[in-house]
Structure formats: C-alpha cells, structure tokens
Design a protein around this motif. Structure first.
Motif, PDB file in Angstrom:
ATOM      1  N   VAL A  59      -2.566  -8.955  53.472  1.00 24.84           N
ATOM      2  CA  VAL A  59      -2.671  -9.003  52.003  1.00 24.84           C
ATOM      3  C   VAL A  59      -3.966  -9.663  51.574  1.00 24.84           C
ATOM      4  O   VAL A  59      -4.651  -9.218  50.632  1.00 24.84           O
ATOM      5  N   THR A  60      -4.336 -10.750  52.289  1.00 23.64           N
ATOM      6  CA  THR A  60      -5.582 -11.461  51.956  1.00 23.64           C
ATOM      7  C   THR A  60      -6.798 -10.562  52.151  1.00 23.64           C
ATOM      8  O   THR A  60      -7.713 -10.520  51.325  1.00 23.64           O
ATOM      9  N   ASN A  61      -6.792  -9.815  53.276  1.00 19.36           N
ATOM     10  CA  ASN A  61      -7.900  -8.896  53.545  1.00 19.36           C
ATOM     11  C   ASN A  61      -7.994  -7.795  52.483  1.00 19.36           C
ATOM     12  O   ASN A  61      -9.077  -7.443  52.024  1.00 19.36           O
ATOM     13  N   GLU A  62      -6.835  -7.255  52.105  1.00 21.46           N
ATOM     14  CA  GLU A  62      -6.817  -6.208  51.073  1.00 21.46           C
ATOM     15  C   GLU A  62      -7.316  -6.750  49.738  1.00 21.46           C
ATOM     16  O   GLU A  62      -8.052  -6.085  49.012  1.00 21.46           O
ATOM     17  N   ASN A  63      -6.876  -7.978  49.402  1.00 19.06           N
ATOM     18  CA  ASN A  63      -7.335  -8.596  48.156  1.00 19.06           C
ATOM     19  C   ASN A  63      -8.849  -8.823  48.164  1.00 19.06           C
ATOM     20  O   ASN A  63      -9.535  -8.624  47.152  1.00 19.06           O
ATOM     21  N   GLN A  64      -9.362  -9.227  49.332  1.00 21.69           N
ATOM     22  CA  GLN A  64     -10.803  -9.452  49.449  1.00 21.69           C
ATOM     23  C   GLN A  64     -11.569  -8.134  49.265  1.00 21.69           C
ATOM     24  O   GLN A  64     -12.596  -8.083  48.576  1.00 21.69           O
ATOM     25  N   LEU A  65     -11.042  -7.073  49.897  1.00 24.80           N
ATOM     26  CA  LEU A  65     -11.674  -5.763  49.779  1.00 24.80           C
ATOM     27  C   LEU A  65     -11.625  -5.258  48.332  1.00 24.80           C
ATOM     28  O   LEU A  65     -12.607  -4.719  47.800  1.00 24.80           O
ATOM     29  N   LEU A  66     -10.468  -5.471  47.697  1.00 18.83           N
ATOM     30  CA  LEU A  66     -10.320  -5.073  46.297  1.00 18.83           C
ATOM     31  C   LEU A  66     -11.286  -5.847  45.402  1.00 18.83           C
ATOM     32  O   LEU A  66     -11.898  -5.286  44.482  1.00 18.83           O
ATOM     33  N   LYS A  67     -11.439  -7.125  45.698  1.00 22.11           N
ATOM     34  CA  LYS A  67     -12.366  -7.961  44.931  1.00 22.11           C
ATOM     35  C   LYS A  67     -13.792  -7.458  45.086  1.00 22.11           C
ATOM     36  O   LYS A  67     -14.554  -7.387  44.101  1.00 22.11           O
ATOM     37  N   GLU A  68     -14.167  -7.098  46.321  1.00 17.24           N
ATOM     38  CA  GLU A  68     -15.503  -6.570  46.558  1.00 17.24           C
ATOM     39  C   GLU A  68     -15.708  -5.250  45.807  1.00 17.24           C
ATOM     40  O   GLU A  68     -16.765  -5.013  45.216  1.00 17.24           O
ATOM     41  N   ASN A  69     -14.677  -4.395  45.838  1.00 19.20           N
ATOM     42  CA  ASN A  69     -14.778  -3.117  45.117  1.00 19.20           C
ATOM     43  C   ASN A  69     -14.925  -3.327  43.615  1.00 19.20           C
ATOM     44  O   ASN A  69     -15.698  -2.630  42.937  1.00 19.20           O
ATOM     45  N   LEU A  70     -14.147  -4.275  43.093  1.00 21.95           N
ATOM     46  CA  LEU A  70     -14.241  -4.582  41.664  1.00 21.95           C
ATOM     47  C   LEU A  70     -15.622  -5.114  41.310  1.00 21.95           C
ATOM     48  O   LEU A  70     -16.188  -4.784  40.264  1.00 21.95           O
ATOM     49  N   THR A  71     -16.169  -5.941  42.213  1.00 26.81           N
ATOM     50  CA  THR A  71     -17.514  -6.481  41.971  1.00 26.81           C
ATOM     51  C   THR A  71     -18.539  -5.354  41.923  1.00 26.81           C
ATOM     52  O   THR A  71     -19.422  -5.313  41.040  1.00 26.81           O
TER      53      THR A  71
END
Length: 313
Positions: A59-71
């Motif tokens: 979940v943490t990895n997915e959230n990090q990836l999602l955060k990068e995509n949002l950025t």
C-alpha cells in the motif's frame, strides 16, 4: 492412588513418531497440548504479522507511486495552463491585428466603391453634355478602359492581400446605372446584312454628284427584321421624305437613331422599345435603289459615324 493415576493418565499429549528406514529403532517425541497450542498460536501470529507487513508495504509503495503520478500531473497541468495563457495572448493579438486589417480593407473598399460610382456619374454626365463632330470621335470605349483599369486595381489588391474574401465591393448601384446608360447607346447592329455604303462623302446613285452620306447602308432581303440598336422612345414611325417608311428613336443623352427604307413598320410613335426589339422590316421604300436599311446615328441632331458606336464583329 488409583484416582491420581487415572488423572495423570488422562492428561493429553501430542506425540511425533520418527521411523528411520535404516534401523528398527523408533523415536517418539511427546509434547503436551499446551505447548502445541502455544506454538500454533505463535505460528499463526507470525503469519498474520508477516502478511500485514507485506500488505502495508505494498500500500505504501502504491501510495508513493500515486503521489509521484499526481506530482507529474500537476506539473503537466501547470505547463498546459502556461501554454494556454501564452496562446490566448497570441490569439488576442491576432484578433486585434485582424480587426485592424479588416478595418483598413473596409476603408479601402469604401473608397474604391465611391470612386467607381463617381467615375460612372461623371462619365454619364459628360457624355450627356458633350457634342461631337461628324467624325464620331466620342465613343463609350474610353469609359470602358477606365473601368477596366479600376477593376484591375481591385484584382491587384486581392492578389496582394491573398484574401479575396475580404475585398467585396458593392458596385450594384454603379452597374445598374451603367446598364441603364449602355442600354441607350446604339451598339447593336440593327440588321443582319452586308455593309456597302459607309458614312461620309460618296457619289449619289441618282444625281451622280458627290454628296455626304449621313449614315450607313446595310443590304438585306426584303422582310428581314430590323432591330432597335438601343432602347428609347419612338418619336417618328411613318413615311419620312426620301427615307420612305422610317423609324426614329430617341435614346436620351442627345442620341437618336434613324431606320429608313422599311417595307413595314411594327412600332408606333410614343412607344418605348428596348435594345433588340424588332421595330420594322427591310424594304426599298423612298429614295432607294434596292432592299436595304439606311441607318443613322445622330448626336444632338448631328449625324455621326454609326460604325463608331455599333459593335461590328
């Protein structure tokens, strides 16, 4: 004694038996049920904890990836907004430039239209006031040349701008005046035939003396239709001196035409005719040597050369 032994014998254990293939010696390991349960609980807890750790890590990895995509998305939106603002400024500038250009073209168009109308009015006025000699020096050709030059200017303006849709001249008023004016100019050959006696001095077929011929003679068969060379009002339709049966049409602007030696008249005095209307039939009435049309063009009652007006092709 028996009760204690019975209670000890009923105590539950878990036995694990190992039977080696190499020997007949059997090994037995006995565990109490408490330790078995404890070990099972520990093992289950370890599995659950491991599963939870792995899940939260995913979940943490997915959230990090999602955060990068949002950025990245926010960055792209920012660039798009910047580009849109720049293009909006460019579009606004282009719109202002186009409006200024259109205004200039409209002003030039209005000037040319005004000039065209002024030339038309001035020419018609001058033609109405100007008299000419028997040579027939005055013709509509000069005006046609002027209009041709003006139209060339308009075409040139269109080519230079490469925006032919912008240069739209309203010349309907001037064209209407011109059409009305040229309707009164005797440009139409009145009869199909052969020109054999022109305008000017010639030997009179009756007196054999040199006399001035005030029109042109066009030979044609008796009964051939005679057309009005221009539109106007019939002022004479009867037998007229040596012209025999004749028609005179007043075209305005000081211009009139005469059609002589007809065999039959098809119009009456006071009648309005258009250019090309059939007004009589060819004949040989009056002072004539054979069937033909004697055609005259008069400018303020002065005969002029008809060939300076009629369109002989």
């Amino acid at each position: 004694m028996n009760k204690g032994k019975t209670k000890a014998q009923t105590k539950k254990h878990l036995s694990i038996v190992f039977i080696p293939h190499s020997s007949n010696h059997v090994k037995v390991f006995r565990f109490s049920s408490f330790y078995v349960k404890f070990f099972a609980a520990f093992l289950l807890t370890a599995v659950l904890v491991t599963a939870a750790v792995l899940y939260f890590k995913q979940v943490t990895n997915e959230n990090q990836l999602l955060k990068e995509n949002l950025t990245e998305l926010y960055s792209a939106n920012s660039q798009q907004r910047k580009l849109l603002e720049e293009k909006s400024d460019e579009i606004a500038q282009m719109k202002e430039s186009n409006e200024a250009y259109q205004k200039t073209v409209d002003e030039k168009t209005a000037d040319i239209t005004k000039k065209f109308n002024e030339i038309t009015d001035q020419y018609i006025a001058n033609q109405s006031l100007t008299k000419t000699s028997r040579s027939g020096e005055r013709t509509p050709a000069g005006f046609s040349d002027e209009i041709g030059v003006l139209k060339d200017m308009i075409d040139g303006m269109n080519r230079l701008t490469n925006r032919t849709d912008l240069v739209t001249l309203d010349l309907s008023e001037a064209n209407e005046k011109l059409e009305k004016y040229f309707e009164t100019i005797p440009t139409l050959v009145p009869v199909n035939g052969e020109f054999n006696n022109g305008f000017g001095y010639r030997k009179d077929p009756f007196t054999k003396k040199k006399t001035f011929h005030e029109g042109v003679d066009i030979s044609a068969d008796t009964g051939t239709s005679i057309k009005a060379s221009a539109g106007g009002k019939v002022t004479l339709a009867k037998r007229y001196s040596g012209y025999g049966l004749a028609v005179i049409i007043d075209h305005g602007h000081g211009i009139s035409t005469l059609y002589g030696h007809a065999s039959k008249l098809l119009v009456k005095e006071g009648q309005t005719v258009k250019k090309g209307d059939i007004i009589a039939k060819v004949g040989s009435t009056g002072r004539s040597t054979g069937p033909h049309l004697h055609f005259e063009v008069l400018l303020y009652n002065t005969p002029v050369d008809p060939e300076a007006y009629i369109d002989i092709k």
